[in-house]
Design an enzyme around this catalytic site. Sequence first.
Site, PDB file in Angstrom:
ATOM      1  N   LYS A  55      -0.640  -3.205  -9.151  1.00 51.10           N
ATOM      2  CA  LYS A  55      -1.948  -3.680  -8.681  1.00 51.10           C
ATOM      3  C   LYS A  55      -3.054  -3.274  -9.649  1.00 51.10           C
ATOM      4  O   LYS A  55      -3.920  -4.082 -10.009  1.00 51.10           O
ATOM      5  CB  LYS A  55      -2.239  -3.118  -7.281  1.00 51.10           C
ATOM      6  CG  LYS A  55      -1.375  -3.703  -6.189  1.00 51.10           C
ATOM      7  CD  LYS A  55      -1.545  -2.952  -4.865  1.00 51.10           C
ATOM      8  CE  LYS A  55      -0.675  -3.581  -3.777  1.00 51.10           C
ATOM      9  NZ  LYS A  55      -0.686  -2.851  -2.514  1.00 51.10           N
ATOM     10  N   GLN A  99      -2.547   2.120   0.675  1.00 50.28           N
ATOM     11  CA  GLN A  99      -1.133   1.763   0.491  1.00 50.28           C
ATOM     12  C   GLN A  99      -0.292   2.332   1.633  1.00 50.28           C
ATOM     13  O   GLN A  99      -0.330   3.525   1.903  1.00 50.28           O
ATOM     14  CB  GLN A  99      -0.635   2.299  -0.859  1.00 50.28           C
ATOM     15  CG  GLN A  99       0.784   1.875  -1.214  1.00 50.28           C
ATOM     16  CD  GLN A  99       0.922   0.372  -1.412  1.00 50.28           C
ATOM     17  OE1 GLN A  99       0.060  -0.280  -1.968  1.00 50.28           O
ATOM     18  NE2 GLN A  99       2.024  -0.181  -0.945  1.00 50.28           N
ATOM     19  N   ASP A 122      -6.931  -6.146   2.523  1.00 49.61           N
ATOM     20  CA  ASP A 122      -5.612  -6.404   3.101  1.00 49.61           C
ATOM     21  C   ASP A 122      -5.707  -7.342   4.303  1.00 49.61           C
ATOM     22  O   ASP A 122      -4.699  -7.862   4.770  1.00 49.61           O
ATOM     23  CB  ASP A 122      -4.950  -5.091   3.540  1.00 49.61           C
ATOM     24  CG  ASP A 122      -3.947  -4.584   2.514  1.00 49.61           C
ATOM     25  OD1 ASP A 122      -3.373  -5.414   1.786  1.00 49.61           O
ATOM     26  OD2 ASP A 122      -3.724  -3.357   2.454  1.00 49.61           O
TER      27      ASP A 122
END
Length: 310
Positions: A55, A99, A122
């Site tokens: 990422k 995460q 997200d």
Amino acid sequence: MSSGARILDGIAIAASIKAEVGAEVKALAAKGIVPGLAVILVGHVPASEIYVRSKVKTCGELGIFSEMLTPPETITTEEMLALVAELNVREDIDGILIQLPLPKHVDTRRLLEAVSPDKDVDGFHPINAGRLQSGQPGLAPCTPAGILEILKRSNLPIAGQNAVVVGRSDIVGKPAAMMLLNASATVTICHSKTKDLAKITREADLLVAAIGQPGFVTAEMVKPGATLIDVGINRVTDAAEVEGFFPGDAGRVATFAKRGSVVVGDIHPAAFALSGAYTPVPGGVGALTIAMLMANTVTAAKLRRGLPVK
């Protein structure tokens, strides 16, 4: 494999999306705006570390500012909440990504809900789930957003299609169903308690499998000519199972011999031969997740500044 089945190349589609995001980042830079993403990685989970590095690397390639925060495994929920609160008020950070999975002692739901909805790249915050349901602009979960991009960019029909989603997770199943509904598909959501599942899946023009079980959707459950979207990424470590999924596939056998496992989706490979189009595993839906995260970061940067979002 049937010559009629079209392979939907997630890697190529992801590359197109990244190129578009890169161009948007350049256009924002000309206005003095640099989108920023903060990624919080707690402790040492090797798979998460690889994913987060990917990422951060993609951010660098596209000109997005990124900051990686790596608190120790022992961090408390309260300390994590304080960290999120700091990021919420920082002007140089447009997106905050925590995460998962987090250590068991950390309250994951409290943390995800503590992220400002405007920075929730997200798309997990209940406010963003509500915005998605009511068709408002917002930040949608990356994997379902990737599914919609695959369908649209492959010029596959969605409006008026019978779409069946197998799986009802908050991260994939529910938002994918909502996005398909917003795109005017007729949507059925199935799950572990659904009666006569095969009867319902055989009616699907568009079948999304996101149940987390290798080869769960078999050829008998598929309508010939349907579009199959396979969200599953399951590691199979048993030689007999590998042979059952990929009979006579020398490539997969070689991969298994080398790595001790192969990746299988939630749809049995034999079902793909019946389809009109399908996403392979690997190289399908999974390839788009990071590209959609980058797109969400740029969308967040624009929404926070009152700029138009396409």
